[in-house]
Design an enzyme around this catalytic site. Structure first.
Site, short mmCIF file in Angstrom:
data_model
loop_
_atom_site.label_atom_id
_atom_site.label_comp_id
_atom_site.label_asym_id
_atom_site.label_seq_id
_atom_site.Cartn_x
_atom_site.Cartn_y
_atom_site.Cartn_z
N ALA A 285 0.92 -1.44 0.21
CA ALA A 285 -0.41 0.37 -0.50
C ALA A 285 0.42 1.17 -0.40
O ALA A 285 0.53 2.29 -0.03
CB ALA A 285 -1.49 -0.47 1.11
N ALA A 286 1.82 1.33 -0.43
CA ALA A 286 2.61 2.44 -0.56
C ALA A 286 2.43 2.83 -1.09
O ALA A 286 2.46 4.51 -1.27
CB ALA A 286 4.66 1.83 -0.03
N GLY A 287 2.35 2.37 -2.30
CA GLY A 287 2.49 3.08 -3.77
C GLY A 287 1.28 3.79 -3.78
O GLY A 287 0.75 4.90 -4.33
N ASP A 288 -0.27 3.07 -3.09
CA ASP A 288 -1.25 3.15 -2.77
C ASP A 288 -1.25 4.92 -2.05
O ASP A 288 -2.37 5.26 -2.46
CB ASP A 288 -2.62 2.17 -2.34
CG ASP A 288 -2.44 0.82 -3.15
OD1 ASP A 288 -2.07 1.55 -4.55
OD2 ASP A 288 -2.71 -0.03 -3.02
#
Length: 308
Positions: free
Chosen positions: A252-255
């Site tokens: 979820a870092a990119g999200d």
């Protein structure tokens, strides 16, 4: 109407920590098994809401216990779920995630209820999309629905931000409707045919996307930061470094980055300021375990930036 509309997936993330990713035929002993709310669309909607955006989420969940629990969680985060559709006798989407001790992850998906987010369902929500300031979407739901939403938003003057993940080839007609695109190195190569290994190759990939009609290209480079390329009268590009932290889990870092980017831009921040804000939100998220369990609140991001 909401400033930001997020269209995308909802998944139940079945997460297992492992010492390393298993080789074919190898069995490893894992630990800390959890079922955590996830899905790229849901992650981005939750992150944007926690960071201060006015969010409406267009998605499809099952009528199982997890789907019902997700509705309650979205409400608690202040998300408008009036356009969230429940599919009868269908499970909510599933993600099987391994998180290695290095912090990297490996993910397998089963779409389930996400497969119902087709053009037909998107057509029921066109007014919501066309009246928004920004549409943020990804590629974990059926492409006919993605295409319909992008084209409707573009025609109405709604800003289209596409996070082209998971990686897949996209046609020029769809890309021409995108205002901002945020691929990582792998996704950029799939879209452009250019292997992104350094600043020069990142710009070559960005140039291909500019030629397809996208004015703003952000190629995310993991710990190195983001390669930003803006096309106006001339192309202006730069590497905007991220924050250095000890990564526990990159899920979820990119999200979180994408949500932080659009939230900051809706607040009137410049693209450079918005990227720095998004970097901070993503940096906090990788120090925590899980998808939505890792997403910070706005106050945490502001404090992190002030202390940096």
């Amino acid at each position: 109407m909401s400033q930001l509309v997020v269209l995308g997936s909802v998944n139940a993330d079945h997460v297992l920590q492992v010492p390393s990713f298993p080789r074919p035929g190898e069995t490893l002993l894992g630990r800390n098994y959890q079922v955590i709310p996830g899905g790229k669309g849901a992650n981005q909607a939750v992150a944007a809401a926690r960071l201060g955006a006015d969010v409406c989420f267009i998605a499809s969940v099952g009528d199982d216990t997890f789907g019902q629990n997700m509705l309650d969680r979205f409400r608690a985060d202040g998300i408008d779920i009036s356009k969230l559709h429940v599919q009868l006798q269908t499970p909510t989407g599933i993600a099987m995630i391994q998180v290695a001790d290095s912090g990297e992850n490996s993910i397998c998906l089963s779409a389930e209820a996400n497969d119902a987010l087709t053009e037909e369902l998107v057509n029921l929500n066109i007014e919501t999309i066309t009246q928004a300031d920004t549409l943020l979407l990804q590629l974990e739901t059926p492409m006919d629905g993605v295409r319909r939403a992008v084209q409707a938003a573009h025609a109405a003057g709604t800003q289209v931000v596409l996070n082209p993940a998971p990686a897949q080839a996209l046609d020029d007609q769809l890309l021409a409707c995108v205002d901002i695109i945020t691929p990582n190195e792998t996704e950029a190569e799939v879209l452009t045919g250019v292997s992104v290994t350094d600043d020069l190759s990142a710009q070559l990939a960005a140039n291909v996307l500019h030629e397809k009609g996208i004015d703003c290209v952000l190629i995310t480079l993991g710990a190195k930061g983001v390669w930003l390329s803006m096309k106006g009268d001339a192309v202006v590009s730069e590497l905007i470094a991220g924050f250095r932290v000890q990564a526990l889990d990159t899920t979820a870092a990119g999200d979180t980055f994408n949500a932080g980017l659009v939230t900051a831009m809706l607040e009137g921040k410049t693209i450079d300021e918005a990227i720095r804000f998004a970097h901070a939100a993503a940096a906090i998220s990788v120090t925590r375990f899980g998808a939505q369990t890792s997403i910070p609140e706005r106050s945490e991001v502001d404090a992190f930036i002030d202390a940096s």
